[in-house]
Design a protein around this motif. Structure first.
Motif, PDB file in Angstrom:
ATOM      1  N   SER A 161      80.671   0.912  -3.495  1.00  0.00           N
ATOM      2  CA  SER A 161      80.158   1.294  -4.798  1.00  0.00           C
ATOM      3  C   SER A 161      80.747   2.584  -5.309  1.00  0.00           C
ATOM      4  O   SER A 161      80.453   3.016  -6.418  1.00  0.00           O
ATOM      5  N   THR A 333      72.757   1.589  -7.938  1.00  0.00           N
ATOM      6  CA  THR A 333      73.658   0.990  -8.932  1.00  0.00           C
ATOM      7  C   THR A 333      73.202   1.212 -10.359  1.00  0.00           C
ATOM      8  O   THR A 333      73.786   0.638 -11.287  1.00  0.00           O
ATOM      9  N   ARG A 338      73.703  -7.275 -10.318  1.00  0.00           N
ATOM     10  CA  ARG A 338      74.796  -7.995  -9.664  1.00  0.00           C
ATOM     11  C   ARG A 338      75.521  -7.095  -8.660  1.00  0.00           C
ATOM     12  O   ARG A 338      75.861  -7.525  -7.554  1.00  0.00           O
ATOM     13  N   ALA A 339      75.749  -5.854  -9.064  1.00  0.00           N
ATOM     14  CA  ALA A 339      76.409  -4.929  -8.147  1.00  0.00           C
ATOM     15  C   ALA A 339      75.547  -4.673  -6.926  1.00  0.00           C
ATOM     16  O   ALA A 339      76.053  -4.576  -5.800  1.00  0.00           O
ATOM     17  N   GLN A 341      73.325  -6.739  -5.519  1.00  0.00           N
ATOM     18  CA  GLN A 341      73.368  -7.909  -4.636  1.00  0.00           C
ATOM     19  C   GLN A 341      74.715  -8.002  -3.916  1.00  0.00           C
ATOM     20  O   GLN A 341      74.770  -8.295  -2.719  1.00  0.00           O
ATOM     21  N   ARG A 342      75.786  -7.740  -4.652  1.00  0.00           N
ATOM     22  CA  ARG A 342      77.118  -7.852  -4.055  1.00  0.00           C
ATOM     23  C   ARG A 342      77.310  -6.829  -2.946  1.00  0.00           C
ATOM     24  O   ARG A 342      77.818  -7.140  -1.873  1.00  0.00           O
ATOM     25  N   GLN A 343      76.900  -5.585  -3.187  1.00  0.00           N
ATOM     26  CA  GLN A 343      77.111  -4.536  -2.195  1.00  0.00           C
ATOM     27  C   GLN A 343      76.247  -4.739  -0.952  1.00  0.00           C
ATOM     28  O   GLN A 343      76.701  -4.552   0.179  1.00  0.00           O
ATOM     29  N   LYS A 345      75.116  -7.607   0.220  1.00  0.00           N
ATOM     30  CA  LYS A 345      75.666  -8.733   0.979  1.00  0.00           C
ATOM     31  C   LYS A 345      76.926  -8.323   1.730  1.00  0.00           C
ATOM     32  O   LYS A 345      77.188  -8.804   2.834  1.00  0.00           O
ATOM     33  N   LEU A 346      77.706  -7.428   1.113  1.00  0.00           N
ATOM     34  CA  LEU A 346      78.892  -6.940   1.808  1.00  0.00           C
ATOM     35  C   LEU A 346      78.510  -6.166   3.058  1.00  0.00           C
ATOM     36  O   LEU A 346      79.106  -6.336   4.128  1.00  0.00           O
TER      37      LEU A 346
END
Length: 891
Positions: A161, A333, A338-339, A341-343, A345-346
């Protein structure tokens, strides 16, 4: 020999559960291996007629499932399942309460931070300026930075991020606040309190503008102007949106805690899924082994009603994940869902990848790369090395420890002999002498396996081209470029294409499960009599070796007999007898068809003209059948497999259950293509004007299976290419021996040896020599070395008996099975273990039964096979019509 797909699927259940487990919770998962052993014990008790309640203090039944008609095995196995379920439920309940309490505390702290609001941080600005001045000195030496790194998710270690500028600023704050790496809420709260106190503290005397650097004063001015503009515009700013250093540190602290808790919750969710999969798999195995129907009922009425697997628990974990995503969205965030959830999960994926990269996985990787050493592995105990890899002498040198192994000694001996033969004129002719040196060098290398066999084969054309041993028909030595073209042109011959076609047929039959379907249906008819079952398995092993190679066939049979062996009484002789019988029958199957083993293809390569499949079957199938029956009788006399260990009556074998799957369209297509290909191979001589050679026919299954999707690119890559190169090297060596004139030089010696011997005497002597050689070295290598000799010996006999002696040599190469190292089937059988890790077979078993079996099979080839070769297509085996007429009269 690699494991079959069935073996891999059977053995992967336990390892796949471990591979998906959280390393810290390793002991809290379902005890799959223990339950599997209990299943096999129940199976053995049922087969032996023991009372099923012998191991229970009381006949207790589960209180969760009221089965009035439960079998005796269910009454034993269900309490074991209940115990595992109770243990998993207790662990899950404790972990769920822990993560929910942490989540509630984290939400409360976020709420308190909202109420506290943003704080100005002139003190922070001055500290950052000082950090800039000595950043290079502190960047690698700060203990707090190194501590923070240990909590950074694996992978590239970079926060997805943050930009490059943000990442640089974050590293400075990580060095400043060691509490940022804490996983405990109390430490997190203490860190936030410390930050607030530091931000509200009055600057010291060193904080005046005169003591600050120009960069620091500029930053302070920009901050004041920004705050002034925000205040005049009436904009409200929170700690989650502020760009102050204090706010960034606060966000960093919360980000770490949220991601750590998110990983914990998702790991707990994975814990539930893995254990449910474990219950499902172990119940499936139980139903299959004991012929019960417990799986669906136990899963529905017991497992799915327990706390970890209930819908309430699933909803609770999903809700916790949603709440953590919302917190991350707010704290990190700045409203970008969306950011967030993406981060998160990463972070989860990187954590899983890190957990799976454990010591045992690294050891597996080392084993695959051939990096085993003579050390103890704390996971699997001492690593067992091959005899050729064990150190004979260990020397300490200035550059380290030098281990002298048998392979190294063999390599040095081979090189020494090679150099000596090149320097000494042993054979007439320069090219012939060099070829003789190459022949002896390759023989030593193949016999000792100083380097892998196929590597020696690849080395042969290199030596032949560089040493210039190839001559043209006029006897002139070819230049290196011309010799190279010649060698490569003969290496990829129609025989090699036939070998690849055989691999294609074997792969298609195995991948579509045709072999297993047919074999289980045949074995299901064998009944329960030990002697009958023994003969049935030998026949199946022999037949399977004809089509899926004598490497894969015994492995498949060993997989099928495992349930049977588990039900045998202790110390029963049927188990070692059956395992050895399968191996011996697979060796015999290696002579039954032209594509069943490389030695047969090498024999075809030297025949002129090569024998067609019809004539091969006419000789090989009767020979194989007689050999199988005689070896079966030998094993019955030697082991008495039907007798029970206590001497009271005969044992009864658990029958093999036939596979219930019906043939699919893809399987019918495979059978059709295989039958058409084999039929064309059988009549190849009659259609030679159309196809030219059997190698062209071998293209049919390759095109038919790969173009229709039956086989994929990965299947092609998994062919035994080492065997292909081994055969190519053998062909190149044979052509070199002929072209160099070495064979001409040996002709006079061979003529003197066989001049006073009859044809049958030559057959018996040659059979004995081939048997001895093939017993101690690879069957394929034996054919590479001995087939050219058989060809030349036959050429010196009246009427040119080359094809007959080559045929006999090819068949006898498969009969060398007196040692554990004699062929792939024996090597596979020698590694079979019982449930306690004890080997079923010893060297005594092979010497006592393998040696007599080898002699029996060789005598069958040299007597029955010899007569059949004369009866079937006599004009084919003898090129001289005059000699043919004379011998016909004698018959």
């Amino acid at each position: 020999m690699s494991q079959s797909p069935q073996e891999l699927r059977t053995e992967s259940n336990s390892s796949s559960l471990k591979f998906n487990a959280v390393a810290e919770w390793w002991d809290e998962y379902i005890a799959y291996d223990s339950l599997k052993k209990a299943i096999y014990q129940l199976e053995k008790q049922r087969a032996s007629g023991e009372h099923p309640y012998a191991d229970l203090e009381s006949n207790e039944r589960t209180s969760l499932i009221g089965r009035q008609d439960s079998s005796s095995t269910d009454a034993i196995f269900i309490p074991l399942l209940d115990h595992e379920l109770k243990r998993i439920t207790l662990f899950y309940g404790a972990k769920e309460a822990e993560v929910l309490n942490e989540l509630a505390g984290l939400e409360e702290m976020v709420k308190e931070q909202d109420e506290a609001g943003p704080v100005t941080d002139d003190h922070y600005m001055h500290d950052i300026d000082e950090d800039d001045e000595d950043e290079d000195e502190d960047d690698d030496d700060s203990p707090t930075r190194s501590r923070t790194r240990t909590h950074t998710p694996p992978g590239n270690g970079r926060d997805p991020s943050t930009s490059a500028r943000g990442g640089r600023r974050k590293s400075r704050h990580q060095r400043r606040y060691s509490a940022a790496s804490s996983d405990d809420l109390a430490d997190l709260e203490a860190s936030i309190t410390s930050l607030r106190q530091s931000a509200h503290a009055q600057p010291s005397s060193r904080d005046d503008g005169a003591s600050m650097s120009p960069v620091g004063r500029a930053r302070r001015l920009v901050t004041k102007l920004r705050d002034s503009v925000s205040s005049s515009a009436g904009l409200s700013e929170s700690v989650w949106t502020s760009r102050s250093n204090y706010a960034m540190d606060i966000r960093l602290l919360f980000k770490r805690r949220i991601t750590t808790l998110y990983v914990s919750v998702t790991s707990l969710k994975s814990y539930v899924e893995v254990n449910y999969s474990g219950f499902r798999k172990i119940l499936k195995k139980y139903d299959k082994v004991t012929e019960s129907e417990l799986k669906d009922q136990y899963l529905c009425e017991v497992v799915e009603q327990a706390l970890p697997f209930s819908q309430r628990s699933k909803d609770t974990l999903n809700d916790a994940i949603t709440r953590l995503v919302n917190l991350y969205e707010k704290c990190v965030t700045q409203g970008d869902m969306r950011a967030a959830q993406r981060q998160l999960k990463l972070y989860q994926r990187e954590h899983v990848a890190w957990e799976r990269d454990t010591i045992w996985k690294q050891m597996i990787g080392r084993a695959r790369r051939g990096e085993e050493d003579e050390t103890d592995d704390f996971l699997s105990g001492p690593v067992v090395l091959k005899e050729s890899e064990k150190a004979l002498i260990a020397l300490r040198t200035p550059v380290g420890r030098l281990r002298v192994t048998r392979r190294m000694v063999s390599l040095l001996v081979a090189v020494g002999v090679f150099v000596t033969l090149l320097s000494v004129q042993t054979v007439d002719g320069v090219a012939a002498n060099r070829c003789f040196a190459i022949l002896v060098f390759a023989t030593i290398m193949w016999a000792t396996e100083a380097i892998p066999l196929f590597v020696t084969s690849i080395l042969v054309p290199l030596l032949m081209a560089c040493l210039r041993v190839i001559r043209n028909p006029e006897g002139e030595i070819l230049a290196v470029p011309d010799a190279t073209k010649y060698i490569f042109s003969v290496m990829f011959s129609p025989t090699i294409m036939l070998l690849i076609g055989g691999f294609t047929i074997a792969s298609a039959i195995s991948k579509t499960n045709i072999d297993r379907l047919l074999i289980t249906r045949v074995l299901s008819l064998a009944g329960t009599k030990p002697n009958t079952v023994l003969l049935a398995f030998m026949g199946v092993s022999c037949f399977a070796s004809m089509w899926i190679s004598n490497v894969a066939a015994p492995t498949l049979c060993f997989t099928l007999i495992r349930p049977m062996l588990r039900t045998l009484p202790p110390r029963s002789t049927f188990a070692p007898c059956l395992i050895l019988a399968i191996a011996l029958a697979a060796n015999i199957g290696g002579q039954s068809s032209p594509i069943s083993s490389p030695q047969n293809l090498i024999a075809l390569q030297y025949m002129d003209p090569p024998v067609d499949w019809a004539r091969w079957f006419a000789v090989a199938i009767p020979v194989s059948t007689i050999s199988i029956v005689l070896i079966w009788l030998l094993l019955i006399v030697s082991y008495r497999p039907a007798r029970s260990p206590d001497g009271e009556g005969d044992i009864e074998i658990k029958p093999v259950r036939a596979a219930k799957d019906k043939f699919t369209g893809k399987q019918y297509w495979v059978v059709f293509v295989c039958l058409v290909t084999i039929g064309l191979w059988c009549v190849e001589h009659e259609i030679e004007w159309l196809v030219g050679d059997m190698g062209i026919i071998a293209i049919i299954p390759i095109v038919a299976f790969f173009s229709t999707g039956v086989l994929k690119k990965d299947d092609f890559e998994q062919f035994l290419w080492t065997v292909v190169f081994l055969a190519m090297g053998g062909i190149a060596l044979g052509k070199g021996v002929t072209s160099s004139g070495l064979l001409d030089s040996m002709r006079d010696h061979i003529r003197g040896l066989v001049s006073n011997l009859s044809l049958y005497s030559v057959v018996m002597v040659l059979s004995l020599v081939v048997l001895v050689v093939s017993t101690f070295i690879s069957h394929t290598i034996a054919s590479v070395l001995l087939v050219p000799i058989a060809q030349e010996v036959g050429a010196q006999l009246p009427g040119d008996q080359s094809n007959l002696l080559i045929f006999i040599t090819g068949l006898v190469c498969s009969t060398g099975m007196g040692m554990p190292v004699s062929g792939f089937p024996n090597q596979t059988a020698a590694t079979q273990e019982d449930e306690l890790g004890q080997l079923y077979l010893s060297n005594i078993d092979f010497l006592k039964n393998g040696v007599p079996a080898s002699i029996i099979a060789t005598l069958v080839v040299s007597t029955v096979g010899f007569l059949l070769m004369k009866v079937v297509g006599y004009e084919f085996f003898f090129s001289s019509s005059g000699a043919a007429s004379e011998l016909f009269c004698r018959i």
